[in-house]
Enzyme design. Structure first.
Site, PDB file in Angstrom:
ATOM      1  N   LYS A  33       0.849  -1.200   0.000  1.00 23.72           N
ATOM      2  CA  LYS A  33       0.000   0.000   0.000  1.00 23.72           C
ATOM      3  C   LYS A  33       0.878   1.242   0.000  1.00 23.72           C
ATOM      4  CE  LYS A  33      -2.551   1.633   3.625  1.00 23.72           C
ATOM      5  NZ  LYS A  33      -2.580   3.109   3.724  1.00 23.72           N
ATOM      6  N   ASP A  60      -3.451   4.253  -2.098  1.00 19.81           N
ATOM      7  CA  ASP A  60      -4.464   4.699  -1.129  1.00 19.81           C
ATOM      8  C   ASP A  60      -4.461   6.223  -1.039  1.00 19.81           C
ATOM      9  OD1 ASP A  60      -6.354   4.700   0.867  1.00 19.81           O
ATOM     10  OD2 ASP A  60      -4.927   4.241   2.466  1.00 19.81           O
ATOM     11  N   LYS A  62      -7.431   7.984  -1.500  1.00 13.92           N
ATOM     12  CA  LYS A  62      -8.802   8.335  -1.081  1.00 13.92           C
ATOM     13  C   LYS A  62      -9.348   9.542  -1.853  1.00 13.92           C
ATOM     14  CE  LYS A  62      -8.374   6.427   3.597  1.00 13.92           C
ATOM     15  NZ  LYS A  62      -6.916   6.140   3.662  1.00 13.92           N
ATOM     16  N   ASP A  65     -13.885  14.114  -5.139  1.00 15.92           N
ATOM     17  CA  ASP A  65     -13.937  15.353  -5.917  1.00 15.92           C
ATOM     18  C   ASP A  65     -15.133  15.267  -6.862  1.00 15.92           C
ATOM     19  OD1 ASP A  65     -13.109  17.778  -7.277  1.00 15.92           O
ATOM     20  OD2 ASP A  65     -11.064  17.334  -6.623  1.00 15.92           O
ATOM     21  N   THR A 124     -12.143   5.670  10.573  1.00 22.56           N
ATOM     22  CA  THR A 124     -12.185   5.150  11.959  1.00 22.56           C
ATOM     23  C   THR A 124     -11.842   6.239  12.967  1.00 22.56           C
ATOM     24  OG1 THR A 124     -10.005   4.249  11.526  1.00 22.56           O
ATOM     25  CG2 THR A 124     -11.833   2.707  11.506  1.00 22.56           C
ATOM     26  N   ARG A 215       2.538  -1.283  10.905  1.00 20.40           N
ATOM     27  CA  ARG A 215       3.548  -1.404  11.959  1.00 20.40           C
ATOM     28  C   ARG A 215       3.871  -2.824  12.394  1.00 20.40           C
ATOM     29  NH1 ARG A 215       0.655   3.399  15.070  1.00 20.40           N
ATOM     30  NH2 ARG A 215      -0.997   2.559  13.745  1.00 20.40           N
TER      31      ARG A 215
HETATM   32  O1  C5P Z   1       0.470   0.489  11.171  1.00 21.81           O
HETATM   33  P1  C5P Z   1      -0.925   0.031  10.955  1.00 21.81           P
HETATM   34  O2  C5P Z   1      -1.045  -1.487  10.822  1.00 21.81           O
HETATM   35  O3  C5P Z   1      -1.899   0.609  11.945  1.00 21.81           O
HETATM   36  O4  C5P Z   1      -1.282   0.612   9.517  1.00 21.81           O
HETATM   37  C1  C5P Z   1      -2.569   0.562   8.984  1.00 21.81           C
HETATM   38  C2  C5P Z   1      -2.615   1.280   7.674  1.00 21.81           C
HETATM   39  O5  C5P Z   1      -3.965   1.323   7.261  1.00 21.81           O
HETATM   40  C3  C5P Z   1      -2.126   2.729   7.725  1.00 21.81           C
HETATM   41  O6  C5P Z   1      -1.584   3.027   6.439  1.00 21.81           O
HETATM   42  C4  C5P Z   1      -3.392   3.505   7.967  1.00 21.81           C
HETATM   43  O7  C5P Z   1      -3.330   4.808   7.449  1.00 21.81           O
HETATM   44  C5  C5P Z   1      -4.416   2.680   7.189  1.00 21.81           C
HETATM   45  N1  C5P Z   1      -5.781   2.815   7.672  1.00 21.81           N
HETATM   46  C6  C5P Z   1      -6.172   2.585   8.977  1.00 21.81           C
HETATM   47  N2  C5P Z   1      -7.456   2.744   9.365  1.00 21.81           N
HETATM   48  C7  C5P Z   1      -8.374   3.109   8.476  1.00 21.81           C
HETATM   49  C8  C5P Z   1      -8.023   3.342   7.153  1.00 21.81           C
HETATM   50  C9  C5P Z   1      -6.702   3.190   6.786  1.00 21.81           C
HETATM   51  O8  C5P Z   1      -5.341   2.216   9.811  1.00 21.81           O
HETATM   52  N3  C5P Z   1      -9.623   3.210   8.865  1.00 21.81           N
END
Ligand code: C5P
Length: 235
Positions: A33, A60, A62, A65, A124, A215
Protein backbone atom coordinates in the site's frame (compact mmCIF):
# COMPACT_ATOMS: atom_id res chain seq x y z
CA UNK A 1 -2.92 -21.86 -4.19
CA UNK A 2 -4.88 -19.15 -2.36
CA UNK A 3 -3.71 -15.57 -3.07
CA UNK A 4 -1.63 -14.01 -0.30
CA UNK A 5 -4.06 -11.57 1.44
CA UNK A 6 -1.39 -9.46 3.17
CA UNK A 7 -1.10 -5.87 1.96
CA UNK A 8 1.98 -4.36 3.61
CA UNK A 9 1.59 -0.61 4.17
CA UNK A 10 4.71 1.26 3.03
CA UNK A 11 4.13 4.02 5.60
CA UNK A 12 7.64 5.47 5.30
CA UNK A 13 8.60 8.96 4.13
CA UNK A 14 11.17 8.29 1.40
CA UNK A 15 11.50 6.25 -1.79
CA UNK A 16 14.73 4.67 -0.53
CA UNK A 17 13.10 3.35 2.66
CA UNK A 18 10.03 2.16 0.73
CA UNK A 19 12.06 0.29 -1.89
CA UNK A 20 14.28 -1.36 0.70
CA UNK A 21 11.17 -2.63 2.52
CA UNK A 22 9.43 -3.64 -0.72
CA UNK A 23 12.41 -5.67 -1.96
CA UNK A 24 12.72 -7.41 1.39
CA UNK A 25 9.00 -8.16 1.70
CA UNK A 26 7.91 -8.83 -1.91
CA UNK A 27 8.13 -12.65 -1.69
CA UNK A 28 6.14 -12.72 1.57
CA UNK A 29 3.17 -10.42 0.86
CA UNK A 30 0.41 -10.07 -1.74
CA UNK A 31 0.63 -6.30 -2.30
CA UNK A 32 2.02 -3.01 -1.05
CA UNK A 33 0.00 0.00 0.00
CA UNK A 34 1.30 3.40 -1.04
CA UNK A 35 -0.43 6.22 0.80
CA UNK A 36 -0.46 9.99 0.82
CA UNK A 37 2.82 10.49 2.69
CA UNK A 38 5.00 8.37 0.42
CA UNK A 39 3.21 9.30 -2.82
CA UNK A 40 3.49 13.01 -2.06
CA UNK A 41 7.17 12.84 -1.17
CA UNK A 42 8.38 10.29 -3.73
CA UNK A 43 6.01 11.01 -6.65
CA UNK A 44 4.23 8.64 -9.07
CA UNK A 45 7.53 6.99 -10.01
CA UNK A 46 7.45 5.15 -6.67
CA UNK A 47 4.47 3.13 -7.95
CA UNK A 48 6.47 1.88 -10.94
CA UNK A 49 9.50 1.09 -8.81
CA UNK A 50 7.45 -0.87 -6.29
CA UNK A 51 5.66 -2.67 -9.16
CA UNK A 52 9.13 -3.68 -10.42
CA UNK A 53 9.49 -5.93 -7.34
CA UNK A 54 6.71 -8.03 -8.94
CA UNK A 55 4.14 -7.20 -6.24
CA UNK A 56 0.74 -5.57 -6.72
CA UNK A 57 0.20 -1.95 -5.64
CA UNK A 58 -2.70 -0.52 -3.66
CA UNK A 59 -2.72 3.26 -4.19
CA UNK A 60 -4.46 4.70 -1.13
CA UNK A 61 -5.09 8.35 -2.04
CA UNK A 62 -8.80 8.33 -1.08
CA UNK A 63 -10.07 10.41 -4.00
CA UNK A 64 -13.05 12.72 -3.33
CA UNK A 65 -13.94 15.35 -5.92
CA UNK A 66 -16.35 16.08 -8.76
CA UNK A 67 -17.02 12.97 -10.88
CA UNK A 68 -15.02 14.18 -13.90
CA UNK A 69 -11.92 14.91 -11.80
CA UNK A 70 -12.08 11.60 -9.94
CA UNK A 71 -12.58 9.72 -13.23
CA UNK A 72 -9.42 11.35 -14.62
CA UNK A 73 -7.42 10.64 -11.45
CA UNK A 74 -8.52 7.00 -11.63
CA UNK A 75 -7.45 6.85 -15.29
CA UNK A 76 -4.01 8.17 -14.32
CA UNK A 77 -3.76 5.54 -11.56
CA UNK A 78 -4.68 2.77 -14.03
CA UNK A 79 -1.94 4.00 -16.39
CA UNK A 80 0.50 3.77 -13.45
CA UNK A 81 -0.54 0.10 -13.26
CA UNK A 82 -2.02 -0.03 -9.76
CA UNK A 83 -4.16 -3.03 -8.79
CA UNK A 84 -6.26 -1.33 -6.08
CA UNK A 85 -7.15 2.27 -5.30
CA UNK A 86 -9.45 4.10 -2.90
CA UNK A 87 -12.08 6.82 -2.98
CA UNK A 88 -14.51 8.26 -0.43
CA UNK A 89 -18.02 6.84 -0.83
CA UNK A 90 -19.31 10.12 0.61
CA UNK A 91 -18.48 11.57 -2.83
CA UNK A 92 -21.82 10.09 -3.92
CA UNK A 93 -23.09 7.59 -6.47
CA UNK A 94 -22.34 9.67 -9.57
CA UNK A 95 -18.69 10.05 -8.52
CA UNK A 96 -18.39 6.33 -7.73
CA UNK A 97 -19.97 5.29 -11.04
CA UNK A 98 -17.65 7.62 -12.95
CA UNK A 99 -14.64 6.16 -11.12
CA UNK A 100 -15.59 2.55 -11.79
CA UNK A 101 -16.35 3.27 -15.44
CA UNK A 102 -13.03 5.06 -15.85
CA UNK A 103 -11.19 2.13 -14.23
CA UNK A 104 -12.82 -0.36 -16.61
CA UNK A 105 -12.42 1.74 -19.75
CA UNK A 106 -8.83 2.84 -19.13
CA UNK A 107 -7.80 -0.70 -18.21
CA UNK A 108 -9.29 -2.12 -21.38
CA UNK A 109 -7.56 0.60 -23.47
CA UNK A 110 -4.26 -0.21 -21.72
CA UNK A 111 -4.68 -3.98 -22.09
CA UNK A 112 -4.78 -4.47 -18.32
CA UNK A 113 -7.21 -5.87 -15.78
CA UNK A 114 -9.25 -3.12 -14.12
CA UNK A 115 -8.00 -2.30 -10.62
CA UNK A 116 -10.27 -2.88 -7.66
CA UNK A 117 -11.81 0.51 -6.85
CA UNK A 118 -12.35 0.44 -3.09
CA UNK A 119 -14.82 2.66 -1.27
CA UNK A 120 -13.95 4.16 2.11
CA UNK A 121 -17.04 4.67 4.28
CA UNK A 122 -16.63 6.36 7.69
CA UNK A 123 -13.03 6.98 8.73
CA UNK A 124 -12.18 5.15 11.96
CA UNK A 125 -11.05 8.48 13.42
CA UNK A 126 -14.65 9.72 13.16
CA UNK A 127 -17.24 9.28 15.92
CA UNK A 128 -20.85 10.39 16.44
CA UNK A 129 -19.73 13.97 17.18
CA UNK A 130 -17.77 14.22 13.92
CA UNK A 131 -20.75 12.91 11.96
CA UNK A 132 -23.14 15.39 13.61
CA UNK A 133 -20.65 18.22 12.96
CA UNK A 134 -20.78 17.54 9.21
CA UNK A 135 -24.55 17.06 9.13
CA UNK A 136 -24.75 13.25 8.96
CA UNK A 137 -26.61 10.48 10.74
CA UNK A 138 -24.90 10.28 14.17
CA UNK A 139 -24.93 6.47 14.40
CA UNK A 140 -21.56 5.42 12.95
CA UNK A 141 -22.69 1.84 12.19
CA UNK A 142 -25.82 3.05 10.38
CA UNK A 143 -23.82 5.55 8.35
CA UNK A 144 -21.27 2.87 7.40
CA UNK A 145 -24.16 0.64 6.30
CA UNK A 146 -25.74 3.40 4.24
CA UNK A 147 -22.49 4.28 2.43
CA UNK A 148 -21.55 0.62 1.89
CA UNK A 149 -24.91 -0.13 0.25
CA UNK A 150 -24.61 3.00 -1.88
CA UNK A 151 -21.14 1.90 -3.00
CA UNK A 152 -22.36 -1.56 -4.00
CA UNK A 153 -25.34 -0.02 -5.85
CA UNK A 154 -22.97 2.35 -7.65
CA UNK A 155 -20.95 -0.55 -9.04
CA UNK A 156 -17.94 -0.62 -6.71
CA UNK A 157 -16.50 -4.11 -6.25
CA UNK A 158 -14.79 -3.53 -2.92
CA UNK A 159 -14.74 -1.57 0.33
CA UNK A 160 -12.26 -0.67 3.03
CA UNK A 161 -13.70 -1.33 6.47
CA UNK A 162 -12.71 -1.58 10.11
CA UNK A 163 -12.24 -5.15 11.37
CA UNK A 164 -15.29 -4.76 13.59
CA UNK A 165 -17.51 -3.92 10.60
CA UNK A 166 -16.68 -7.04 8.59
CA UNK A 167 -19.41 -9.30 10.01
CA UNK A 168 -22.15 -6.66 9.61
CA UNK A 169 -21.04 -5.80 6.04
CA UNK A 170 -20.93 -9.48 5.05
CA UNK A 171 -24.58 -9.74 6.12
CA UNK A 172 -25.81 -6.87 3.97
CA UNK A 173 -23.51 -6.85 0.91
CA UNK A 174 -23.41 -9.10 -2.15
CA UNK A 175 -20.89 -11.92 -1.48
CA UNK A 176 -18.61 -10.91 -4.35
CA UNK A 177 -17.76 -7.51 -2.77
CA UNK A 178 -14.14 -7.61 -1.60
CA UNK A 179 -13.46 -6.34 1.93
CA UNK A 180 -10.09 -4.84 2.79
CA UNK A 181 -9.38 -4.21 6.45
CA UNK A 182 -6.67 -2.36 8.37
CA UNK A 183 -6.60 -2.43 12.20
CA UNK A 184 -4.84 -5.80 12.29
CA UNK A 185 -2.71 -6.73 15.29
CA UNK A 186 -1.10 -10.08 16.11
CA UNK A 187 -0.83 -9.44 19.86
CA UNK A 188 2.97 -9.52 19.71
CA UNK A 189 3.44 -5.77 19.19
CA UNK A 190 3.30 -2.83 21.61
CA UNK A 191 -0.14 -1.20 21.88
CA UNK A 192 -0.61 1.93 19.76
CA UNK A 193 -3.36 4.14 18.31
CA UNK A 194 -5.32 1.22 16.77
CA UNK A 195 -8.02 0.54 19.35
CA UNK A 196 -10.46 -1.87 17.73
CA UNK A 197 -8.33 -4.60 16.24
CA UNK A 198 -8.57 -8.25 15.16
CA UNK A 199 -5.80 -10.75 14.56
CA UNK A 200 -5.09 -11.66 10.92
CA UNK A 201 -6.81 -15.02 11.34
CA UNK A 202 -9.88 -13.52 13.04
CA UNK A 203 -10.29 -10.92 10.27
CA UNK A 204 -10.12 -13.53 7.50
CA UNK A 205 -12.53 -15.79 9.39
CA UNK A 206 -14.93 -12.85 9.78
CA UNK A 207 -14.95 -12.44 6.00
CA UNK A 208 -12.14 -10.07 5.01
CA UNK A 209 -10.42 -10.71 1.68
CA UNK A 210 -7.39 -8.49 2.27
CA UNK A 211 -5.50 -7.31 5.38
CA UNK A 212 -3.67 -3.97 5.41
CA UNK A 213 -0.81 -4.32 7.87
CA UNK A 214 1.66 -1.57 8.67
CA UNK A 215 3.55 -1.40 11.96
CA UNK A 216 3.27 -5.11 12.88
CA UNK A 217 5.42 -5.73 9.75
CA UNK A 218 7.58 -2.66 9.08
CA UNK A 219 8.03 -1.98 12.81
CA UNK A 220 9.22 -5.52 13.55
CA UNK A 221 12.90 -6.31 14.17
CA UNK A 222 12.73 -8.56 11.09
CA UNK A 223 9.90 -7.44 8.78
CA UNK A 224 10.22 -10.43 6.44
CA UNK A 225 9.92 -12.90 9.31
CA UNK A 226 6.96 -10.95 10.72
CA UNK A 227 5.13 -11.15 7.36
CA UNK A 228 5.93 -14.85 6.98
CA UNK A 229 4.68 -15.51 10.53
CA UNK A 230 1.40 -13.73 9.77
CA UNK A 231 0.95 -15.73 6.57
CA UNK A 232 1.60 -18.97 8.46
CA UNK A 233 -0.99 -18.00 11.09
CA UNK A 234 -3.61 -17.95 8.32
CA UNK A 235 -3.10 -21.55 7.20
O1 C5P B 1 0.47 0.49 11.17
P1 C5P B 1 -0.93 0.03 10.95
O2 C5P B 1 -1.05 -1.49 10.82
O3 C5P B 1 -1.90 0.61 11.95
O4 C5P B 1 -1.28 0.61 9.52
C1 C5P B 1 -2.57 0.56 8.98
C2 C5P B 1 -2.62 1.28 7.67
O5 C5P B 1 -3.96 1.32 7.26
C3 C5P B 1 -2.13 2.73 7.72
O6 C5P B 1 -1.58 3.03 6.44
C4 C5P B 1 -3.39 3.50 7.97
O7 C5P B 1 -3.33 4.81 7.45
C5 C5P B 1 -4.42 2.68 7.19
N1 C5P B 1 -5.78 2.82 7.67
C6 C5P B 1 -6.17 2.59 8.98
N2 C5P B 1 -7.46 2.74 9.37
C7 C5P B 1 -8.37 3.11 8.48
C8 C5P B 1 -8.02 3.34 7.15
C9 C5P B 1 -6.70 3.19 6.79
O8 C5P B 1 -5.34 2.22 9.81
N3 C5P B 1 -9.62 3.21 8.86
Amino acid sequence: MKPNPIIAALDVPTAEQALKLAQELAPAVGAFKIGKELFTSAGPDIVKRVRDTGASVFLDLKFHDIPNTVAKAVASAVRLDVQMLTLHTSGGSEMMRAAEQSAQETASQSGRNAPLVLGVTVLTSHDANTLVEIGCEPNVGKHVERLALLAAKSGLRGLVCSPLEIVMLRQILPAQIQLVTPGIRTGAEKSDDQKRTLTPREAIQAGANWLVIGRPIYGAANPREAAEGILKSLN
